[in-house]
Design an enzyme around this catalytic site. Structure first.
Site, PDB file in Angstrom:
ATOM      1  N   HIS A 397      36.742  19.699  34.783  1.00  0.00           N
ATOM      2  CA  HIS A 397      37.191  20.165  33.469  1.00  0.00           C
ATOM      3  C   HIS A 397      38.220  19.269  32.788  1.00  0.00           C
ATOM      4  CE1 HIS A 397      37.258  22.954  30.285  1.00  0.00           C
ATOM      5  NE2 HIS A 397      37.277  24.074  30.963  1.00  0.00           N
ATOM      6  N   TYR A 510      43.252  35.787  27.544  1.00  0.00           N
ATOM      7  CA  TYR A 510      43.023  34.426  27.048  1.00  0.00           C
ATOM      8  C   TYR A 510      41.577  34.322  26.590  1.00  0.00           C
ATOM      9  CZ  TYR A 510      42.695  29.241  27.350  1.00  0.00           C
ATOM     10  OH  TYR A 510      42.504  27.904  27.091  1.00  0.00           O
ATOM     11  N   SER A 512      39.202  31.298  24.934  1.00  0.00           N
ATOM     12  CA  SER A 512      39.188  29.880  24.584  1.00  0.00           C
ATOM     13  C   SER A 512      38.532  29.659  23.227  1.00  0.00           C
ATOM     14  CB  SER A 512      38.427  29.095  25.656  1.00  0.00           C
ATOM     15  OG  SER A 512      38.387  27.724  25.333  1.00  0.00           O
ATOM     16  N   THR A 523      41.328  22.521  22.979  1.00  0.00           N
ATOM     17  CA  THR A 523      41.133  23.959  22.791  1.00  0.00           C
ATOM     18  C   THR A 523      42.424  24.593  22.291  1.00  0.00           C
ATOM     19  OG1 THR A 523      41.740  24.447  25.085  1.00  0.00           O
ATOM     20  CG2 THR A 523      39.387  24.145  24.595  1.00  0.00           C
TER      21      THR A 523
END
Length: 681
Positions: A397, A510, A512, A523
């Site tokens: 990632h 959260y 994204s 992001t």
């Protein structure tokens, strides 16, 4: 850029020579010798391979607009005003804190805004002006990923699974592996030849089909091209992350990892039973091997009868990063430099698993972490294919986000199903593959011990992970839009109501949101736990008998409206999370004490995200997901289809996950009753 050099001259050949196809012509022009070309032509003449593998088969498509045409003129990611970020931060804290806690946090926030925060913000603006070629978040965000010492598997690497090929016979492992691999390399060639369609969001989808409009944009100078698209309500997206999609790897180092790339490498890495195999999949001038050659190489690998490696090195990529860095140094010192380099520099990793997928949960476990031995989690991405033809992507990632990977998945799925390179019961078996190299490693006792320890730790952790899919069939995107509300807002609200039912309170959440509309954007966070969702959750759970269906509907509408506003702010780079993160990163990088604002328990709590969510909207995707970001939280990857919605949820607490799924279903059923005008019982 370096990645545009090297084999970029692959397209200049004037025409296809008669009889032998591009492979033979490439071999001859590249100096491989007339003998190699004659042998290839001979195999084509005898029907061993098709002679129609011409230049058009080397690309997924040919874009009128050059791939990076808009990159130079993309707008820069704005640095929000500090006052706005503090205001947004306090609004996000409101549903999470009691009155006394809120007043304390508000006092700290005001002191930060008028004191050290003001100075840090000024310094951040100055740095941003100097680094006009990038965004203020790019460096710090990448640095945070690479500095984390936690294992990347389960903690960071997400996965995306392809839908099955519509023609079931093409889901044979060998056939699908070949077709997906060829399509992936065609994507690579299109990207590096600058003929991959740029990422553009079209407000009016008709523009995406207009060759005249695209031709007009292609004629605009790169310095103003973005503005030409903007005036037609077409929004080009940043494509800088694509540079790390191929030939890249995360390399463990003490304290902070590095990203390694070698875009001149032409080989594919294949893993099978924990063993490593490589073969060149591009010829010396960048053309793709004939698909039946590739298939023959894969047959060669699949026919290797060795069982699982005694000491599978893939387990090391599941380790703590400092531990892995130390063992990697031992590997290099033991004489394994060349083999390690071939892993790091490979175009990508193809994982051929030796088991069948039993169900959706098993598929998710396979793509998220597998059994450890047949993965190299450090590669930019791995293409995973099981015996039954189930296929997916696991990606590292740090280098990029879902936008680039999802585009890759969409293109590869479409090309492999609409234009398959090989067919079932093809002719590859008649070819003799002699170019596959099985990598060999020298492992001393210390390395063997490290692999054993890594395996034990990984097995213990993966057995704790629970993954469960969820489907809701009463309504989907079309129905919610018909009700004049946001589908994403409705699913997020359902998660909030479910969490409130389970925990008796609103929890940090959260969601994204991509900021790819800006140069080097990454992001931003949508804080979907709001005062509106709290009020709505209380009405549905605590006070449901006090409200009519019409009153509950108005509460849902208020949540939808505010959520859409938060989405817009985040997409425009006007959230607060990345800004406050960058200010803290700046203070720490200068060696300053961490401001009291960041030591506030409320700041720690809002970033302890019990619900971590992300959506995947694609007709090519079956499932996607990622691990929870906290030990007692949920990782929720969801997709909202036209007529139903679904999600894939991960957790380390199976009983809590089962309860959450029941509560989620109950929340959506309640919403449907309200939409239908029925009062809740």
């Amino acid at each position: 850029m370096l990645w545009l050099k090297g084999p970029g001259a692959r397209c200049w050949l004037p025409r296809q020579p008669p009889g032998g196809g591009w492979r033979a012509w490439s071999l001859a022009r590249a100096g491989a010798g007339a003998g190699a070309a004659r042998d290839y032509w001979r195999s084509a003449d005898h029907g061993l391979v098709s002679s129609t593998w011409d230049l058009d088969h080397h690309f997924v498509h040919r874009s009128i607009i050059p791939t990076l045409h808009f990159q130079q003129s993309l707008p820069r990611l704005p640095v929000p005003e500090l006052e706005d970020s503090i205001r947004r931060y306090m609004a996000a804290q409101k549903p999470l804190l009691g009155d006394s806690e809120y007043r304390k946090t508000e006092k700290l926030a005001k002191a930060f805004k008028n004191g050290i925060g003001k100075e840090l913000h000024k310094n951040l603006i100055e740095l941003d002006k100097k680094n006009f070629h990038t965004s203020y978040i790019t460096g710090p965000w990448l640095d945070t990923y690479l500095s984390s010492r936690d294992p990347i598997v389960l903690n960071f690497n997400p996965f995306i699974t392809f839908k099955r090929d519509p023609q079931e016979s093409y889901n044979d492992q060998l056939v699908r592996a070949t077709n997906l691999t060829v399509s992936a390399i065609k994507f690579l060639n299109s990207l590096r030849s600058r003929i991959l369609e740029p990422d553009i969001y079209y407000v009016n989808p008709q523009w995406s089909k207009s060759k005249a409009f695209k031709r007009f944009l292609s004629f605009l100078p790169t310095s103003v091209s973005w503005y030409g698209a903007y005036f037609a309500e077409a929004y080009p997206l940043d494509m800088s992350q694509y540079v790390h999609l191929f030939n890249s790897c995360r390399v463990p180092k003490q304290g902070k990892d590095e990203l390694f790339s070698d875009h001149g490498a032409r080989h594919l890495l294949v893993m099978r039973n924990g063993h490593f195999y490589v073969f060149d999949i591009l010829d010396p001038i960048g053309n793709i091997l004939h698909p039946y050659e590739i298939q023959a190489h894969l047959i060669n690998i699949l026919q290797d009868e060795e069982t699982v490696a005694e000491y599978p090195l893939g387990y090391l990529t599941t380790e703590n990063r400092n531990t892995w860095a130390a063992v990697r140094e031992q590997l290099l010192q033991a004489g394994n430099e060349e083999s390690v380099y071939k892993i790091d520099s490979a175009i990508f990793c193809l994982c051929l698993d030796s088991f069948r997928v039993e169900n959706s949960s098993h598929l998710s476990h396979c793509m998220l972490h597998g059994y450890g031995y047949n993965r190299w989690f450090d590669k930019s991405f791995s293409l995973i294919i099981t015996v039954d033809g189930s296929a997916g992507i696991n990606f590292e990632h740090s280098w990029g986000d879902g936008v680039a990977v999802l585009r890759f998945v969409n293109e590869v799925y479409a090309d492999s199903t609409k234009h398959p390179a090989v067919v079932p019961r093809g002719t590859a078996a008649t070819l003799c593959s002699t170019n596959v190299e099985k990598l060999q490693f020298h492992l001393n006792a210390s390395i063997q011990s490290a692999v054993t320890v890594a395996r034990q730790k990984f097995d213990k952790q993966r057995h704790k992970m629970t993954v469960k899919p969820f489907e809701f069939r009463k309504f989907g995107k079309q129905y919610v839009i018909q009700e004049r509300m946001s589908p994403d807002a409705i699913f997020q609200l359902a998660c909030q109501v479910a969490a409130y039912r389970q925990f008796g309170k609103i929890v940090p959440t959260y969601e994204s949101c991509s900021t790819a509309g800006f140069k080097h954007g990454r992001t931003e966070t949508i804080r979907s736990a709001t005062v509106y969702t709290k009020r709505c959750a209380q009405a549905f759970i605590r006070d449901r008998k006090k409200y009519s269906a019409q009153e509950l509907r108005k509460l849902i509408e208020s949540c939808s409206k505010y959520h859409k506003f938060l989405q817009m702010e985040a997409a425009l780079g006007q959230g607060f999370d990345r800004h406050l993160f960058a200010l803290r990163y700046l203070a720490e990088s200068r060696g300053d004490p961490v401001p009291e604002f960041y030591r506030d328990p409320a700041y720690q709590y809002i970033n302890y995200n019990i619900l971590s969510t992300s959506t995947l909207s694609s007709s090519s995707v079956f499932l996607g997901g990622f691990g929870p970001v906290v030990p007692d939280g949920f990782g929720i990857g969801y997709n909202i289809y036209d007529y139903w919605l679904g999600c894939n949820i991960t957790s380390y607490m199976e009983r809590d996950l089962d309860e959450f799924l029941l509560d989620l279903e109950g929340s959506l059923n309640d919403f449907f009753d309200v939409f239908q005008g029925r009062s809740l019982k």
